[in-house]
Motif scaffolding. Structure first.
Motif, PDB file in Angstrom:
ATOM      1  N   GLY A   1       0.770  -1.236   0.000  1.00  0.00           N
ATOM      2  CA  GLY A   1       0.000   0.000   0.000  1.00  0.00           C
ATOM      3  C   GLY A   1       0.799   1.284   0.000  1.00  0.00           C
ATOM      4  N   TYR A   2       2.119   1.184  -0.179  1.00  0.00           N
ATOM      5  CA  TYR A   2       2.953   2.394  -0.183  1.00  0.00           C
ATOM      6  C   TYR A   2       3.103   2.951  -1.598  1.00  0.00           C
ATOM      7  CZ  TYR A   2       4.335   1.312   4.591  1.00  0.00           C
ATOM      8  OH  TYR A   2       4.308   1.065   5.935  1.00  0.00           O
ATOM      9  N   ARG A   3       3.142   4.263  -1.696  1.00  0.00           N
ATOM     10  CA  ARG A   3       3.549   4.912  -2.931  1.00  0.00           C
ATOM     11  C   ARG A   3       5.062   5.078  -2.849  1.00  0.00           C
ATOM     12  NH1 ARG A   3      -1.407   7.732  -1.950  1.00  0.00           N
ATOM     13  NH2 ARG A   3      -2.833   7.606  -3.731  1.00  0.00           N
ATOM     14  N   THR A   4       5.772   4.461  -3.762  1.00  0.00           N
ATOM     15  CA  THR A   4       7.238   4.537  -3.728  1.00  0.00           C
ATOM     16  C   THR A   4       7.742   5.413  -4.877  1.00  0.00           C
ATOM     17  OG1 THR A   4       7.539   2.554  -5.105  1.00  0.00           O
ATOM     18  CG2 THR A   4       7.390   2.229  -2.716  1.00  0.00           C
ATOM     19  N   TYR A   5       8.893   6.043  -4.642  1.00  0.00           N
ATOM     20  CA  TYR A   5       9.460   6.965  -5.615  1.00  0.00           C
ATOM     21  C   TYR A   5      10.957   6.717  -5.767  1.00  0.00           C
ATOM     22  CZ  TYR A   5       5.053   9.433  -5.008  1.00  0.00           C
ATOM     23  OH  TYR A   5       3.713   9.748  -4.960  1.00  0.00           O
ATOM     24  N   ARG A   6      11.443   6.898  -6.993  1.00  0.00           N
ATOM     25  CA  ARG A   6      12.877   6.782  -7.271  1.00  0.00           C
ATOM     26  C   ARG A   6      13.584   8.082  -6.899  1.00  0.00           C
ATOM     27  NH1 ARG A   6      10.468   4.832 -12.090  1.00  0.00           N
ATOM     28  NH2 ARG A   6      10.670   2.575 -12.362  1.00  0.00           N
ATOM     29  N   SER A   7      14.863   7.954  -6.594  1.00  0.00           N
ATOM     30  CA  SER A   7      15.660   9.128  -6.215  1.00  0.00           C
ATOM     31  C   SER A   7      16.117   9.945  -7.424  1.00  0.00           C
ATOM     32  CB  SER A   7      16.899   8.683  -5.437  1.00  0.00           C
ATOM     33  OG  SER A   7      17.788   7.958  -6.285  1.00  0.00           O
ATOM     34  N   GLY A   8      16.192   9.291  -8.591  1.00  0.00           N
ATOM     35  CA  GLY A   8      16.762   9.942  -9.761  1.00  0.00           C
ATOM     36  C   GLY A   8      18.249   9.684  -9.916  1.00  0.00           C
ATOM     37  N   ILE A   9      18.805   8.856  -9.015  1.00  0.00           N
ATOM     38  CA  ILE A   9      20.226   8.505  -9.096  1.00  0.00           C
ATOM     39  C   ILE A   9      20.381   7.276  -9.993  1.00  0.00           C
ATOM     40  CG2 ILE A   9      22.243   7.698  -7.803  1.00  0.00           C
ATOM     41  CD1 ILE A   9      21.160   9.226  -5.375  1.00  0.00           C
TER      42      ILE A   9
ATOM     43  N   LEU B   1      20.244  16.353  -5.142  1.00  0.00           N
ATOM     44  CA  LEU B   1      19.276  15.741  -6.055  1.00  0.00           C
ATOM     45  C   LEU B   1      18.135  15.095  -5.266  1.00  0.00           C
ATOM     46  CD1 LEU B   1      18.348  14.728  -8.841  1.00  0.00           C
ATOM     47  CD2 LEU B   1      19.901  12.778  -8.544  1.00  0.00           C
ATOM     48  N   VAL B   2      18.484  14.345  -4.212  1.00  0.00           N
ATOM     49  CA  VAL B   2      17.463  13.675  -3.415  1.00  0.00           C
ATOM     50  C   VAL B   2      16.591  14.699  -2.684  1.00  0.00           C
ATOM     51  CG1 VAL B   2      17.037  12.041  -1.535  1.00  0.00           C
ATOM     52  CG2 VAL B   2      18.884  11.607  -3.160  1.00  0.00           C
ATOM     53  N   GLU B   3      17.199  15.782  -2.222  1.00  0.00           N
ATOM     54  CA  GLU B   3      16.428  16.828  -1.555  1.00  0.00           C
ATOM     55  C   GLU B   3      15.411  17.448  -2.513  1.00  0.00           C
ATOM     56  OE1 GLU B   3      17.029  20.912   1.098  1.00  0.00           O
ATOM     57  OE2 GLU B   3      18.762  19.898   0.250  1.00  0.00           O
ATOM     58  N   SER B   4      15.816  17.629  -3.750  1.00  0.00           N
ATOM     59  CA  SER B   4      14.901  18.166  -4.754  1.00  0.00           C
ATOM     60  C   SER B   4      13.730  17.219  -4.980  1.00  0.00           C
ATOM     61  CB  SER B   4      15.660  18.398  -6.068  1.00  0.00           C
ATOM     62  OG  SER B   4      14.798  18.849  -7.078  1.00  0.00           O
ATOM     63  N   ARG B   5      14.030  15.918  -5.053  1.00  0.00           N
ATOM     64  CA  ARG B   5      12.964  14.912  -5.202  1.00  0.00           C
ATOM     65  C   ARG B   5      12.051  14.923  -3.984  1.00  0.00           C
ATOM     66  NH1 ARG B   5      10.358  12.789  -8.322  1.00  0.00           N
ATOM     67  NH2 ARG B   5      10.467  10.569  -7.802  1.00  0.00           N
ATOM     68  N   LEU B   6      12.638  15.082  -2.820  1.00  0.00           N
ATOM     69  CA  LEU B   6      11.889  15.139  -1.564  1.00  0.00           C
ATOM     70  C   LEU B   6      10.862  16.272  -1.598  1.00  0.00           C
ATOM     71  CD1 LEU B   6      11.966  13.650   1.175  1.00  0.00           C
ATOM     72  CD2 LEU B   6      13.728  15.269   1.900  1.00  0.00           C
ATOM     73  N   GLU B   7      11.304  17.421  -2.048  1.00  0.00           N
ATOM     74  CA  GLU B   7      10.415  18.579  -2.146  1.00  0.00           C
ATOM     75  C   GLU B   7       9.277  18.328  -3.140  1.00  0.00           C
ATOM     76  OE1 GLU B   7      13.038  21.735  -3.205  1.00  0.00           O
ATOM     77  OE2 GLU B   7      13.570  22.205  -1.123  1.00  0.00           O
ATOM     78  N   GLU B   8       9.622  17.732  -4.282  1.00  0.00           N
ATOM     79  CA  GLU B   8       8.614  17.446  -5.299  1.00  0.00           C
ATOM     80  C   GLU B   8       7.542  16.494  -4.761  1.00  0.00           C
ATOM     81  OE1 GLU B   8      10.622  15.757  -8.600  1.00  0.00           O
ATOM     82  OE2 GLU B   8      11.829  17.552  -9.031  1.00  0.00           O
ATOM     83  N   ILE B   9       7.984  15.438  -4.087  1.00  0.00           N
ATOM     84  CA  ILE B   9       7.050  14.424  -3.588  1.00  0.00           C
ATOM     85  C   ILE B   9       6.177  14.994  -2.472  1.00  0.00           C
ATOM     86  CG2 ILE B   9       6.871  12.167  -2.461  1.00  0.00           C
ATOM     87  CD1 ILE B   9       9.667  11.579  -3.829  1.00  0.00           C
TER      88      ILE B   9
END
Length: 277
Positions: A87-95, A108-116
């Protein structure tokens, strides 16, 4: 052979795994086999289940997966599938390949964090394997406004240099490539200069309202398992190899349990949530 990594990355009380420890990583074959059987079983179960009954609740925190050194998002694909089934929504880091400066990867991960966080209107939980866990630990310090909790898998946060010589060989090669002008790879500054010091110092700071679980294995043939236990985290021991922590269905269950325990309630609104700390 000269030591390429700074001395402060190997505090007293920690050590590199011995050469023979690498043999323990042979258990990854069995772990990969269990992962394949688990995935096959999931597929059979899904085919036997009617479409109407396949739906799962998505009430959990979103989860961002961060890969380890020399690895990319694909190495956590099996874990992502396992968590989505729960039941989790999972996301890639982009790495695509974690071979560059740690501070750049963290950005890069911080940017993804903000987007999510903006997209879901909720804080995010981070699951990081090895170096990915160290990056996650640093981000939890820097952005507690975005992070609900972190789960580290074989991440030697307390002594990043307490790893097998085979990893040091990889670091040395990347440094040489950087010296001859290859872009986007880790330089000597990243493991022995101010860049390394800043990254390490940040990952040692106290956490502010962010829960943390440290999953480790005494059978880890790549890093000193003692360095994977953070005094601020909840330590969980599992059996298996360093690489296998990203593959074993038994570890997936532990990650799922940790995420449930650390879960936060969704926040209302997102503008304040993603503001710069």
């Amino acid at each position: 052979m000269t030591q390429i990594m700074a001395g402060f990355l190997m505090p007293e009380g920690f050590a590199r795994p011995p050469l023979a420890a690498l043999l323990r990583e042979g258990t990854v074959v069995g772990e990969a086999g269990r992962a394949a059987l688990h995935a096959s079983s999931r597929r059979r179960e899904r085919r036997r289940t009617s479409y109407a009954r396949r739906a799962v609740s998505r009430a959990h925190d979103p989860v961002l997966l961060v890969p380890g050194f020399l690895a990319g998002d694909w190495t956590l694909a099996a874990m992502a599938r396992g968590l989505r089934a729960e039941g989790y929504r999972t996301y890639r880091s982009g790495i695509h390949a974690n071979v560059g400066c740690v501070l750049d990867a963290a950005e890069l991960v911080e940017s993804r964090l903000e987007e999510i966080a903006e997209r879901r209107g909720a804080k995010v939980q981070l699951v990081g394997h090895s170096l990915g866990g160290m990056i996650s630990r640093g981000l939890a310090v820097r952005r507690p406004d975005l992070v609900a909790g972190i789960v580290t898998l074989g991440s030697p946060m307390r002594a990043p240099a307490a790893h097998h010589k085979v990893l040091s060989g990889g670091v040395r090669l990347l440094s040489k490539l950087s010296e001859v002008g290859v872009p986007g790879v880790m330089s000597a500054e990243c493991v022995a200069g101010s860049c390394a010091e800043l990254s390490f110092t940040e990952s040692q700071q106290p956490l502010s309202g962010v829960a943390m679980t440290n999953i480790y294995s005494r059978g880890d043939g790549i890093v000193d398992w003692r360095a994977c236990i953070d005094p601020e985290g909840r330590a969980i021991e599992v059996k298996g190899s360093h690489v296998g922590l990203a593959l074993d269905p038994g570890v997936f269950r532990r990650v799922h349990e940790a995420l449930e325990l650390q879960s936060s309630a969704p926040v209302s609104g997102t503008r304040g949530l993603v503001a710069t700390a």
